[in-house]
Design a protein around this motif. Structure first.
Motif, PDB file in Angstrom:
ATOM      1  N   CYS A 294       0.841  -1.214   0.000  1.00 40.12           N
ATOM      2  CA  CYS A 294       0.000   0.000   0.000  1.00 40.12           C
ATOM      3  C   CYS A 294       0.869   1.254   0.000  1.00 40.12           C
ATOM      4  O   CYS A 294       0.582   2.224  -0.715  1.00 40.12           O
ATOM      5  CB  CYS A 294      -0.925   0.004   1.217  1.00 40.12           C
ATOM      6  N   ASP A 295       1.961   1.217   0.757  1.00 38.97           N
ATOM      7  CA  ASP A 295       2.865   2.365   0.838  1.00 38.97           C
ATOM      8  C   ASP A 295       3.572   2.613  -0.502  1.00 38.97           C
ATOM      9  O   ASP A 295       3.719   3.754  -0.936  1.00 38.97           O
ATOM     10  CB  ASP A 295       3.892   2.143   1.962  1.00 38.97           C
ATOM     11  N   LYS A 296       3.993   1.528  -1.152  1.00 38.13           N
ATOM     12  CA  LYS A 296       4.674   1.662  -2.454  1.00 38.13           C
ATOM     13  C   LYS A 296       3.748   2.345  -3.471  1.00 38.13           C
ATOM     14  O   LYS A 296       4.183   3.164  -4.265  1.00 38.13           O
ATOM     15  CB  LYS A 296       5.089   0.284  -3.009  1.00 38.13           C
ATOM     16  N   PHE A 297       2.450   1.976  -3.439  1.00 35.23           N
ATOM     17  CA  PHE A 297       1.500   2.573  -4.379  1.00 35.23           C
ATOM     18  C   PHE A 297       1.295   4.058  -4.111  1.00 35.23           C
ATOM     19  O   PHE A 297       0.972   4.813  -5.007  1.00 35.23           O
ATOM     20  CB  PHE A 297       0.170   1.805  -4.382  1.00 35.23           C
ATOM     21  N   LYS A 298       1.485   4.475  -2.855  1.00 32.49           N
ATOM     22  CA  LYS A 298       1.421   5.916  -2.554  1.00 32.49           C
ATOM     23  C   LYS A 298       2.671   6.611  -3.090  1.00 32.49           C
ATOM     24  O   LYS A 298       2.611   7.712  -3.623  1.00 32.49           O
ATOM     25  CB  LYS A 298       1.333   6.125  -1.039  1.00 32.49           C
ATOM     26  N   GLN A 299       3.818   5.957  -2.957  1.00 29.51           N
ATOM     27  CA  GLN A 299       5.096   6.551  -3.349  1.00 29.51           C
ATOM     28  C   GLN A 299       5.221   6.735  -4.866  1.00 29.51           C
ATOM     29  O   GLN A 299       5.841   7.690  -5.324  1.00 29.51           O
ATOM     30  CB  GLN A 299       6.272   5.658  -2.872  1.00 29.51           C
TER      31      GLN A 299
END
Length: 313
Positions: free
Chosen positions: A290-295
């Protein structure tokens, strides 16, 4: 003199659309990008002026599609969006309709839902603050109330406030914003904003299938960790990349959206995932993914809107 300096600094901290720049905004790299982009914009503006020849109409053609892919200059943007989306024709065929919606009887529940969202709409934009003169909150309220009564099946749902807000910033015209909102919600993105959101759910599933075909390693990672696509991309679809990608990039995507329809959303999503495949594959658990998709929606790749759109196929 101090007042002048403060004014200059304030203007520097707010972008041309009224959005405040964050404290960690990288001014140096943005200036470098924008000085290059300005050359492109100037060149495109000359070509668009030649194409329009002072007229308020264009015919759809491969040339126009190519021009739109390369970006519509801001001075022509509202007009081109209105023409290619069919909003202009609808507005001309229904004179006085928008005003009648505003003057007609109101659904109290709908009005209350819209009022509740007013202060949540672009709190980082100085033009939408109650202290602004004129305050765009009033314009936004009118557009949303009119649309909710025009399209009773949709009424109002969250996300529409941001879309209408962007339309108002670009058109600077209340009635045009209403008809463009109608083009998006009524025709270009059917069932995205209906109570069941079937179109939205379907399109997110379609993206999942496209990723399986084109970036299988990422699809396999998502499956292995039980991450549903809706969790990482629903805001991309609902907000049409508002507050996810930089403003100039969002506007370039919308140029294509009004002409080509929703397939541009898939193309942008796939470009983001493909470009950052290795980075996404570093994820080792659910929150990490989920964090990677925000980044992947931040950084130079998405800020450089012209080269970004060249990558979108």
């Amino acid at each position: 003199m101090a007042g002048l300096e403060d004014g200059r600094e304030w203007a520097y901290r707010v972008d041309p659309y009224g959005f405040e720049r964050p404290d960690d905004f990288d001014y140096a790299s943005y200036e470098a990008f924008f000085s290059r982009y300005l050359v492109v914009l100037t060149r495109r503006a000359i070509k668009w002026s030649k194409l329009l020849k002072g007229k308020n109409s264009i015919q759809k053609s491969l040339k126009v599609k190519r021009y739109i892919r390369k970006g519509i200059p801001n001075e022509h943007r509202a007009l081109i969006w209105m023409i290619v989306s069919g909003a202009q024709t609808n507005m001309e065929q229904n004179p006085g309709y928008y005003q009648r919606l505003l003057e007609g009887e109101k659904n109290d529940k709908l009005v209350e839902a819209i009022k509740t969202d007013m202060n949540r709409t672009f709190p980082d934009n100085v033009k939408f603050r109650k202290t602004a003169d004129p305050c765009l909150q009033h314009t936004l309220y009118n557009v949303l109330v009119a649309y909710g009564h025009h399209n009773k099946a949709v009424g109002y749902c969250q996300g529409m406030n941001f879309i209408a807000g962007y339309l108002i910033l670009i058109t600077k015209n209340e009635e045009e914003s209403f008809w463009l909102l109608d083009a998006l919600i009524g025709r270009i993105l059917p069932d995205y904003y209906s109570p069941a959101m079937l179109g939205l759910k379907t399109d997110q599933e379609v993206l999942g299938e496209l990723v399986k075909m084109k970036v299988p390693a990422v699809a396999e990672l998502m499956e292995r960790h039980g991450v549903m696509w809706t969790l990482v991309v629903s805001r991309w679809f609902i907000c049409l990349f508002i507050d996810i990608l930089p403003v100039e990039t969002v506007l370039r995507i919308w140029d294509c959206l009004f002409y080509e329809g929703s397939k541009i959303i898939f193309r942008v999503a796939l470009t983001l995932i493909k470009q950052h495949q290795a980075f996404i594959l570093e994820a080792t658990n659910f929150p990490d993914i989920c964090d990677k998709f925000k980044q992947i929606t931040k950084g130079t790749f998405v800020t450089e809107c012209h080269t970004f759109m060249q990558q979108v196929r």
